[in-house]
Design an enzyme around this catalytic site. Sequence first.
Site, PDB file in Angstrom:
ATOM      1  N   GLY B 693       8.106   1.578   2.375  1.00 21.71           N
ATOM      2  CA  GLY B 693       8.021   2.757   1.855  1.00 21.71           C
ATOM      3  C   GLY B 693       6.825   3.782   3.543  1.00 21.71           C
ATOM      4  O   GLY B 693       7.962   4.819   3.895  1.00 21.71           O
ATOM      5  N   GLU B 694       6.475   3.105   4.114  1.00 23.48           N
ATOM      6  CA  GLU B 694       5.882   3.881   4.891  1.00 23.48           C
ATOM      7  C   GLU B 694       6.281   3.687   6.353  1.00 23.48           C
ATOM      8  O   GLU B 694       6.628   4.482   6.845  1.00 23.48           O
ATOM      9  CB  GLU B 694       4.299   3.836   5.094  1.00 23.48           C
ATOM     10  CG  GLU B 694       3.929   3.498   3.736  1.00 23.48           C
ATOM     11  CD  GLU B 694       3.465   4.225   2.565  1.00 23.48           C
ATOM     12  OE1 GLU B 694       3.503   5.167   2.110  1.00 23.48           O
ATOM     13  OE2 GLU B 694       3.884   3.557   1.348  1.00 23.48           O
TER      14      GLU B 694
END
Lengths: 211, 727
Positions: B693-694
């Site tokens: 996600g990051e």
Amino acid sequence: MSSELPDSCVPAEAEPASTVSRRTFIATATTAVVAGDLVSAETAGAEAAGAAEAPLSGRVSLTVNGERHAAMIDNRTSLLDLLRERFGLTGTKKGCDAGACGACTVLVGGRRVNACLTLAVRLEGAEVTTIEGLAPGEGDELHPLQEAFVEQDAFQCGYCTPGQIMSGIGCIREGHAGSPAEIREWMSGNICRCGCYVKIVRAVEQAARRT
Amino acid sequence: MSRRAVGAPLSRVDGRLKVTGRATYAAEHDVKGVVYAVIVDSGIGRGRITGIDARDALARSGVLKVISHLNAPKLAYRPNAGSNNPEGSERLHVFQDDRVRFFGQPVAVVVATTLEAAQHAARLVEVRYAAEKPTTGLAGDRTNKPVTYARGDAEQALGSAEVRMEMTYRTARNHHNAMEPHATIARWNGHRLTVWDKTQWVNGTQEELAAVFGIPKESVCVISPFVGGAFGSGLRAWPHVTIAALAARETGRPVKLVLARRQQYFGTGYRPAYVYKVRLGSARQGRLIAMTHDIRAETSSYEDFQEGVLPTGQMLYSMPNVAQTYERVPLDVNTPLYMRGPGHATTSYIVESAMDELAHELGLDPIELRRRNEPDDDPATRRPFSTRRLRECYTVGAREFGWDRRNPKPRSTRDGDWLIGMGMAAGVYDTNRGAAQARVRLDARGSAVVEAASSDMGPGTYTSMTQVAADALGLDMRAVTCRLGDSIMPPTPPHGGSMTMASVGSAVQDGCDKLRRQAVALAVGDERSPLHGVDAGDVVAGDGRLHVKGDPTRGETYQQLLARNNRTHLETLGSFTPGESRFSMYAYNATFAEVAVDHRLGLVRIRRMLGVYDAGRIISPKLADSQAIGGMVGGIGAALLEHTVTDPRDGRIVNANLADYLVPVNADVPSLRAIYLDGDDREADPIGVKGLGEVVFTGVAPAIANAVFHATGRRVRELPITAEALL
Ligand code: FES
Ligand code: FES
């Protein structure tokens, strides 16, 4: 008043007297004002003296997903809040409540509108279609655009999705799904913060080909 | 051999719920007798409340109560070091005193039988203040105790470096602005509290509410099956969660409280603004010698928020000398919080812009400069990397993007009025893991249920957990149901920092492995089973059956096994606890962007982007692709559009709405492409993932910024890059 006012909107004389004035009704979102008087602690925060229930001063009958509803409503109620808070149709989402995100998109008389900007009381006789109206039963076949959204993975959190799908249906019907560039343009009223645009365009393209 | 679910491009298991509008987000739970709460926010940026007149509000029909510090009960506010409260944090104690710490701080709440009545009455509450001038800018002298890091002697090394550069970059405050507004429904049943909440961590919210109300954790239940995006904003229980619970207790009714879009801008956190000064020293041929980082960020006056802004500068490139200082400036603002790619997203922008500036200065290709400074082990810890395949990301990215078509000279390519530029950047994010548990239950029909408290804010946790469980149990995806988002389920770490798959996924794997072994033990010890007497190690699961490895005919179904043994179900609790590791663990990206800049208007348009990721094993490729594309879209926002603007006079957020806080819309996003290197990192966790996600976000803004420089020859050292800055 907007030209979008439906012909059959509640006539002025039928509007019962309300404790809510027009002015407060359209008041801007200033939440705290600096008062002239210093008020003692005792007067603030007491139990309510007013009536237990908020006034239902308007009346509207409309069709939602093919079902007739007649309801007494607060004149301040938006179509969005009517759907979500009164009818339990929470598929239509509230993202901004101000016409800026498209999460609340539904079809009224076949046209896409922002339900948050539409006063429920003006919808006398209107036909509203929400996301719940596309494939009402658990086992029902999905609308081609719903199917395309799943196939293309055109969503992540899913919160903007009902609005995207209703908007996409409108976009296709309006004849604005001719090319990816056209779809991008005509779907730009619907924000997807998860950033699924590339796939939303593919889903609309796919459904446009099939419908 | 049965088909494997992990690695297959499957559609979301909750897809039908989401496209039919039946997924239930926080404000949508049908709680009988619910009434509505609307918060009255402070209209000043600092000072005291001198009076509140609620008479007009209370006189309105439907209004039940107005609660403020004048009549609120004293709340316990037990210390709570968990729940993502900043260390040593004082927390904002709602309605406990007359102080106003920032513009928009809740000063009262109105509860009414309808939303309309509550909204209207909230406007009628008159609040009188003794206002003081707030401080909201980063320029002041007062800072919280700096965090520092040093290796080698950066000052000396800079003094003797062949090439020296000094740059100051600025990044704007950004708000998460998930499409679903923060919302809470709270209901008390005696001393027990149930909240349906938008949260990324039901366990954290549960603990915070217990601490605030001084009740045992077991008395609080937090339910959050669907989260309409959050990107970090749901990692703490913000004041409105307490307010909803307080309002419910004070009125004796279940209360629904939905923040207005405007209120998200001060009622929840944000990525803080930064001023970041870099000095670097390099040899002419492109070997970095030293870098210093002077970092300043916003925090609130009452909490010292910190995020991981140090690692990028320490470990992305090999160099002997580094010095870092990280200061937070306490301001009259609400407290920031992690936002997608926290720390690294900001620092990748700065370090990767600086690298691009150096490459230009040295006349080197930006990729070549990065290759020359690629470390063999972690330069900060001297630990080996578990996996680090940035070189491969560059190679694949350059090839697939057509990097060789780039004319190295800035402002050299045109298309009519448009100046065309190509830029690239590397990005990094920690491979985080946390202790997690998951319950697995297999019933007599051969169906399994997997449960964990974790949220799914959009990455597709429901789907990926189902995939892991299906393979481990040898079941079809349709025979597995995943349930999430309830504090009565086994605890999990925050659903953030890209750690859900590694942590919860490993717990699910463990639980399913245990359950399968339980079933196998039952079978091989059961005289009536075709598997009786077989070595347990020779039994495998597939297609809903247990059978001898290499001989699918010798075996039986779970149903047969359980029915014969009169077992209604088998159940296990899986767990994952990250141990000490001798490895340095990160996920990496190389991101490429092509932009067009209107040479007269300064307008920047993205033409195409490509991200190449070293993120370990990809459990769910179809969903991972969406994550990456979403990360690029988020990065486009950070690079070109997003900026929360504060009026320094009174601390008001002037663009607290989605018409003025610009986020990318469909027309801003053309062709985006993601490539995941085929990977598997078993040092990181048992399922080999490094988090997605990051890392899909961290290289995006610098790639765009570098492309803008390449297009225009103008270096804008500030995000977002606006048309004004380019004119
Ligand atoms: S909720 Fe209606 S446009 Fe945003
Ligand atoms: S899917 Fe999350 S906002 Fe569109």
